[in-house]
Structure formats: structure tokens, C-alpha cells
Design an enzyme around this catalytic site. Structure first.
Site, mmCIF file in Angstrom:
data_model
loop_
_atom_site.group_PDB
_atom_site.id
_atom_site.type_symbol
_atom_site.label_atom_id
_atom_site.label_comp_id
_atom_site.label_asym_id
_atom_site.label_seq_id
_atom_site.Cartn_x
_atom_site.Cartn_y
_atom_site.Cartn_z
ATOM 1 N N ASP A 63 -1.822 5.588 -5.306
ATOM 2 C CA ASP A 63 -2.091 4.738 -4.146
ATOM 3 C C ASP A 63 -2.407 3.317 -4.594
ATOM 4 O O ASP A 63 -3.510 3.023 -5.053
ATOM 5 C CB ASP A 63 -3.253 5.316 -3.339
ATOM 6 C CG ASP A 63 -3.561 4.514 -2.078
ATOM 7 O OD1 ASP A 63 -2.816 3.551 -1.796
ATOM 8 O OD2 ASP A 63 -4.535 4.844 -1.380
ATOM 9 N N ASP A 120 0.825 -1.206 0.000
ATOM 10 C CA ASP A 120 0.000 0.000 0.000
ATOM 11 C C ASP A 120 0.860 1.258 0.000
ATOM 12 O O ASP A 120 1.488 1.581 1.010
ATOM 13 C CB ASP A 120 -0.904 -0.037 1.242
ATOM 14 C CG ASP A 120 -1.829 1.160 1.354
ATOM 15 O OD1 ASP A 120 -1.922 1.941 0.397
ATOM 16 O OD2 ASP A 120 -2.474 1.303 2.410
#
Length: 432
Positions: free
Chosen positions: A310, A113
């Protein structure tokens, strides 16, 4: 240093994952704590409570006792608010990557992430009442190289009040052929039920360490330690993400999906020269200027706009004006307040879908047309892969956009790079 041991870190598809537009949107409301600006059942209410540092909460400089945004849901004819139930949000990941921790190594499947900076895992320190079925649980007692970090703890709190917390230790972590020594590992002692419902065994944050949640002192991320320990070459203090799709298994790359650390994959480059732009890491994110967008032949100016890349986000979130322009160009598209998102007819053909592109510091990169369709929305409609960012002051460019490029996160030079991911065929079918 030699790079001969560096290898791709494969992203493995989670066969249990079921795409849901509203659940993925609720997950992002929780992660970034923004207020929706489009109508729907979910909204941010106010509640006075302790506010930890994580994501945008940290970005805006939280106070010890502040009016914190709490995600709520309107229910019933009187639209009375209630807490958001766990089943309303996406607590699973479509892809996970293997990471080896400890001596001897224990292999856990983690969600990589770039929108967070914690490396936390399911651990044997969890309460016996915690449901760990289907998870690989790290046991620090079985690792000869594990060392506890006395006095350190961590806690991540999301917009709906769910949380994960625990203690901290250090151990060897092997990713993509290299071993990071004495990497801080955050061991879960308590987990809200939401975290147990997925199949992942934790998370590996690839954002900048200034948003790490360990107290009293934040810890370095794996990539920061790779650089400090010279585990990767000075000229390649970077990692890359090639986020393929299971839809592309018949293409030349067979839908390959992987990360690399310390080198750029020449095959993934496809003979192209990467485009680079500087990033602003002051908020911990991979944030860059994104001052234009294109929808078909229409160019849209977005003065002062920025975006973050992201990998921990499935959708792409942009401002309401751009969202409206995108769906105005798709036949039959509309905003569905019940699902709090834009939908369009599932039978719309590729030639009727617009080319949507976002600026990366001076050059635009497009969303693949097949990724404009995120999930079935029922009644012959599809939930769009691009949705409203609400009152968030920047775009979030997640997998919907990232699958159209080969992304280079150049931490040593504080820049973000990209080349177009070559995908000769497009599959507009609605994902399962």
C-alpha cells in the site's frame, strides 16, 4: 505501441509534512476500520448507520444499515469516549505527484494510493465555506474535454465519520507522458475539514476497480483504462513505484522517488532480475502470500498469512506476535500505551537494530534499518515504523517497507514484483 513518450512521474516532497506516529496510526484505523488489540486511547465502537463500500468495509460486504465500527477516543480520568478530533490524525502526505487533467491541462498534486481505487479531486463545486487555501482546485468549466456523468455520485466514509463526496464526470488525464481519454474523475462537492488541512489536491487510486466507490456503477481506474485503451504496451500492462527518501540525497540515486506507467525503469532495476509472485485481487488490493518473516537470525513461520502493498500508507502493520519479536530485539524498546505504539531510544545505533524482512510469495525482502525509525516520540524516543495491525486479518506493507524495494505492480499478469533497492548508506536519525 511506442514507449518513447513514457516518463517517470516524480514524487515531490511536501515540505509542510510533519511525521507523527500516533497520527499516522489513527489515519490507518480510519482507512481500514480495524480494532486495535494493543492498549491506548483509540478504539472502535459500534454505531448503527448506513455503511458505504470502501476498503475493508467493502471487503467484508457491508449492509445498508449495519453495526459499523466507529473510531473513538478515551478521554479524561473516567476514560469516557468521544469523537476523534481532526488534529489527532495525519491528513497530509509526505509525497505528492503531479497529474494533468482537462483541456487545456490543469495540474494537480495527487496522492498515489495502491490501497484505494478512486480518483477524486478538489473542485470548484465545493461549498464556498470549504477551506481550499493552498490547494489547486479543478474547474470542469475550464476544460473543453470534460463531460458530466449524469446520475453518478461517490462517497468515501472513514472510521471516524469524516467523508468526501460529490459528482462524477470524464476528462483527459495525463500521467507520466501518456494521456488517458474519458477517464472518470470524481469531483468533490463536500469535504470534511480533515481533508482541507493537508496540501494535496486529491487522490489517485491504484488498487483494483472493484473497490471503487462510484454508484450506481463503479468506474474503471486510470490503469485499467490505460490497458483497455492500449495506452501502454501489451507486454507491460503495469506500473512501478520507486519510493526513495530525502535522507538519501547524497546517494547515487540522490533519493529519487517516482512512479512509472507502462514500463520498468532499467536504472532502478540496477541489473537485477525481479522476483514475482501471484496476487489475489478479489478484495481490490495488491495482496500476496507472506508466510514467513525474519528478525535478525530468527525465522518466524506465519502459516496462511497474507499482506498487501500500500503506497498510501506510511507505516507497516503486522500481527502482535511479530511486532513483539521485532521490538524485543531492539535495546530499550517498549510499548507506549499513551502513543498506542512501540517506541525505542533514539540513540540506538544501526548495529543494534535488527534486519527485519517480510516474505513476498516465497522470497523475503528487508526493511531498511533507517526506516525502522518513523518519527520522534519525545523524551529521547522514536516511534517505530512497524506497528500492530490489530484485528485486521492481513499485513499492510506501506512506505516503511516499500522504500527498501523497487516495486512492480503487474496488473496484466496479476502479479507483484520486487528487487532490492540499493541504498549504500543508512541514516538512522529521527525524521523531522
Amino acid at each position: 505501441m511506442s514507449t518513447h513518450n513514457l516518463t517517470r512521474v516524480t514524487r515531490v516532497k511536501n515540505e509542510r509534512y510533519r511525521a507523527s506516529g500516533p497520527k499516522s496510526y489513527v489515519y490507518l484505523l480510519n482507512k481500514y476500520k480495524f480494532s486495535p488489540t494493543k492498549p491506548g486511547p483509540y478504539f472502535m465502537g459500534g454505531k448503527v448507520q448506513h455503511q458505504g463500500k470502501h476498503g475493508v468495509t467493502h471487503l467484508f460486504g457491508g449492509k445498508a444499515h449495519a453495526q459499523q465500527r466507529v473510531l473513538q477516543k478515551k478521554v479524561g480520568s473516567a476514560a469516557q469516549p468521544e469523537e476523534v478530533p481532526a488534529e489527532d490524525q495525519q491528513n497530509d502526505s509526505l509525497y505528492l505527484s503531479p497529474v494533468t487533467i482537462g483541456t487545456p491541462g490543469q495540474v494537480l498534486n495527487l496522492d498515489f494510493d495502491t490501497g484505494s481505487a478512486d480518483l477524486w479531486v478538489f473542485s470548484t463545486l465545493l461549498k464556498k465555506t470549504t477551506n481550499t487555501s493552498g490547494h489547486i482546485v479543478f474547474d470542469p468549466k475550464k476544460s473543453k474535454s470534460f463531460k458530466e456523468t449524469p446520475g453518478s455520485s461517490w462517497k468515501i466514509t472513514y472510521g471516524d465519520g469524516s467523508s468526501a463526496s460529490g459528482s462524477v464526470g470524464t476528462d483527459n488525464v495525463t500521467i507520466g507522458g501518456l494521456t488517458v481519454e474519458n477517464q472518470s474523475i470524481e469531483l468533490a462537492k463536500t469535504l470534511s475539514p480533515q481533508f482541507s488541512s493537508g496540501v494535496g489536491d486529491g487522490l489517485l487510486g491504484l488498487a483494483y476497480g472493484n473497490i471503487n466507490t462510484v454508484t450506481p456503477k463503479p468506474v474503471a481506474t486510470p490503469v485499467e483504462n490505460m490497458i483497455t485503451q492500449a495506452d501502454i504496451p501489451k507486454a507491460s500492462e503495469l506500473f512501478t513505484a520507486y519510493l526513495g527518501s530525502y535522507k538519501d540525497e547524497n546517494d547515487v540515486d540522490h533519493g529519487a522517488s517516482f512512479y512509472t506507467f507502462g514500463y520498468i525503469d532499467e536504472v532502478a532495476l540496477g541489473g537485477q532480475t525481479p522476483w514475482y509472485c501471484p496476487i489475489d485481487s478479489s478484495n481490490g488490493f495488491w495482496q500476496f502470500e507472506s508466510t514467513t518473516a525474519s528478525v535478525g537470525s530468527k525465522k518466524i513461520t506465519r502459516a496462511g498469512n497474507t499482506a498487501i502493498a500500500d503506497t498510501g500508507t506510511t507505516l507497516a502493520l503486522v500481527d502482535d506476535k511479530l511486532c513483539a519479536a521485532i521490538y524485543d530485539s531492539i535495546p530499550g524498546a517498549k510499548y507506549d500505551s499513551h502513543q498506542q505504539g512501540y517506541v525505542f531510544p533514539s540513540n540506538v545505533t544501526l548495529d543494534k537494530l535488527p534486519v527485519v524482512a517480510f516474505d513476498v510469495g516465497g522470497k523475503e525482502f528487508a526493511v531498511q534499518k533507517e526506516d525502522l525509525a518513523f518519527a520522534s516520540a519525545g523524551s529521547g524516543t522514536t516511534y517505530g515504523g512497524i506497528q500492530s495491525r490489530g484485528d485486521l486479518p492481513f499485513d499492510i506493507l506501506g512506505d516503511t517497507w516499500l522504500k527498501g524495494i523497487y516495486a512492480i505492480f503487474d496488473q496484466g499478469n496479476k502479479r507483484f514484483g520486487a528487487v532490492v533497492r540499493v541504498d549504500p548508506t543508512q541514516d538512522p536519525s529521527v525524521p523531522e
